[in-house]
Design a protein around this motif. Structure first.
Motif, PDB file in Angstrom:
ATOM      1  N   ARG A  75       4.466  13.262   1.382  1.00 48.74           N
ATOM      2  CA  ARG A  75       3.007  13.289   1.442  1.00 48.74           C
ATOM      3  C   ARG A  75       2.450  11.945   1.907  1.00 48.74           C
ATOM      4  O   ARG A  75       1.431  11.900   2.607  1.00 48.74           O
ATOM      5  CB  ARG A  75       2.448  13.677   0.078  1.00 48.74           C
ATOM      6  N   THR A  76       3.106  10.862   1.534  1.00 53.55           N
ATOM      7  CA  THR A  76       2.696   9.556   2.045  1.00 53.55           C
ATOM      8  C   THR A  76       2.879   9.502   3.557  1.00 53.55           C
ATOM      9  O   THR A  76       2.027   8.955   4.276  1.00 53.55           O
ATOM     10  CB  THR A  76       3.527   8.440   1.378  1.00 53.55           C
ATOM     11  N   VAL A 127       0.826  -1.206   0.000  1.00 51.33           N
ATOM     12  CA  VAL A 127       0.000   0.000   0.000  1.00 51.33           C
ATOM     13  C   VAL A 127       0.863   1.259   0.000  1.00 51.33           C
ATOM     14  O   VAL A 127       0.647   2.181  -0.800  1.00 51.33           O
ATOM     15  CB  VAL A 127      -0.956  -0.004   1.207  1.00 51.33           C
ATOM     16  N   LEU A 128       1.843   1.330   0.899  1.00 48.50           N
ATOM     17  CA  LEU A 128       2.656   2.541   0.962  1.00 48.50           C
ATOM     18  C   LEU A 128       3.537   2.702  -0.270  1.00 48.50           C
ATOM     19  O   LEU A 128       3.798   3.833  -0.701  1.00 48.50           O
ATOM     20  CB  LEU A 128       3.504   2.559   2.233  1.00 48.50           C
ATOM     21  N   THR A 129       3.995   1.596  -0.853  1.00 47.19           N
ATOM     22  CA  THR A 129       4.766   1.704  -2.090  1.00 47.19           C
ATOM     23  C   THR A 129       3.915   2.303  -3.190  1.00 47.19           C
ATOM     24  O   THR A 129       4.340   3.235  -3.903  1.00 47.19           O
ATOM     25  CB  THR A 129       5.275   0.321  -2.524  1.00 47.19           C
ATOM     26  N   ALA A 130       2.697   1.775  -3.359  1.00 43.11           N
ATOM     27  CA  ALA A 130       1.804   2.289  -4.405  1.00 43.11           C
ATOM     28  C   ALA A 130       1.449   3.752  -4.164  1.00 43.11           C
ATOM     29  O   ALA A 130       1.408   4.558  -5.101  1.00 43.11           O
ATOM     30  CB  ALA A 130       0.535   1.437  -4.465  1.00 43.11           C
ATOM     31  N   LEU A 131       1.208   4.107  -2.901  1.00 43.35           N
ATOM     32  CA  LEU A 131       0.840   5.494  -2.599  1.00 43.35           C
ATOM     33  C   LEU A 131       2.017   6.432  -2.817  1.00 43.35           C
ATOM     34  O   LEU A 131       1.864   7.523  -3.384  1.00 43.35           O
ATOM     35  CB  LEU A 131       0.336   5.580  -1.156  1.00 43.35           C
ATOM     36  N   GLU A 132       3.206   6.015  -2.387  1.00 39.48           N
ATOM     37  CA  GLU A 132       4.378   6.885  -2.547  1.00 39.48           C
ATOM     38  C   GLU A 132       4.725   7.103  -4.012  1.00 39.48           C
ATOM     39  O   GLU A 132       5.168   8.190  -4.393  1.00 39.48           O
ATOM     40  CB  GLU A 132       5.580   6.318  -1.800  1.00 39.48           C
ATOM     41  N   ARG A 133       4.539   6.098  -4.849  1.00 39.20           N
ATOM     42  CA  ARG A 133       4.827   6.264  -6.272  1.00 39.20           C
ATOM     43  C   ARG A 133       3.890   7.278  -6.916  1.00 39.20           C
ATOM     44  O   ARG A 133       4.207   7.837  -7.968  1.00 39.20           O
ATOM     45  CB  ARG A 133       4.739   4.920  -6.999  1.00 39.20           C
ATOM     46  N   ARG A 134       2.763   7.517  -6.291  1.00 41.71           N
ATOM     47  CA  ARG A 134       1.783   8.454  -6.850  1.00 41.71           C
ATOM     48  C   ARG A 134       1.877   9.856  -6.270  1.00 41.71           C
ATOM     49  O   ARG A 134       1.661  10.834  -6.983  1.00 41.71           O
ATOM     50  CB  ARG A 134       0.373   7.899  -6.645  1.00 41.71           C
TER      51      ARG A 134
END
Length: 224
Positions: free
Chosen positions: A111-112, A99-106
């Motif tokens: 901000r994550t 989840v955090l990987t996907a969110l940080e890439r965006r």
């Protein structure tokens, strides 16, 4: 002789879909998630192999129980997020990575971290403050003020809720409904009501972050 046509260049989207390692954090692509995961790996090894009395003292000192929140909130709120309840085999450990990987890439690392901390801090306060009030009112014993409370699950749940706002609707709603149903089942089972309520609060906090994370990611309501 008819002119030969130059083959159209391959799109960039296709190769990206063939890189499953992007689901996991990397030092350059997702430094916040990668660094945080490294810290959690170390603390999980400590809880697994260190002296049990030492581990208990460390967890007790990091606990966001009411007594610690009253005395040293600035210390225990971040410290409690340095441990994984259940260790590396916890479902939330895998959820953290994905989840955090996907969110940080965006939306980026800083901000994550904001989204994660919002869920961790606000859900912790929302579950522990009522405990303190119940003790003052005489509905709970004084021992409830020292309830052991630590872990990353609130932050992960909030990050999951925020990430859902960046997904396409056909994926967003099944994931939200499935995760929400799992949390409701935990609440009905009464295994740990405070944690169950905290996870639901965290998910709602993440959903409330949709306007913010969509603005950060530069996407519209349809998301990507």
């Amino acid at each position: 002789m008819p002119a030969q046509r130059t083959p159209a260049p391959a799109t960039r989207a296709a190769p990206a879909r063939r890189r499953p390692w992007r689901l996991l954090p990397t030092p350059t692509g997702t430094p916040f998630t990668f660094g945080y995961a490294a810290v959690l790996a170390v603390t999980s090894l400590v809880t697994e192999y260190a002296d049990p009395d030492l581990v208990h003292r460390l967890l007790q000192a990091s606990s966001t129980d009411v007594a610690h929140l009253v005395r040293t909130p600035a210390l225990v709120l971040p410290a409690s997020a340095l441990w994984i309840a259940g260790g590396l085999l916890s479902p939330y450990a895998l959820g953290f990575l994905l989840v955090l990987t996907a969110l940080e890439r965006r939306i980026g690392g800083a901000r994550t971290a904001v989204v994660f901390l919002l869920g961790h801090v606000l859900a912790t306060l929302a579950t522990e403050l009522p405990v303190g009030l119940a003790v003052l009112a005489g509905h709970l014993p004084d021992s409830s003020l020292h309830r052991l409370d630590y872990g990353i699950s609130f932050g992960v749940a909030a990050s999951f809720g925020a990430l859902a706002g960046l997904l396409r609707p056909w994926l967003r709603w099944p994931l939200l409904v499935g995760f929400g149903w799992m949390l409701v089942q935990d609440l009905v089972a009464l295994t740990d009501p405070l944690s169950a309520w905290g996870h639901l609060f965290s998910l709602v906090i993440g959903v409330a972050c949709w306007p913010m994370v969509r603005r950060w990611a530069g996407v519209g309501r349809g998301a990507r």
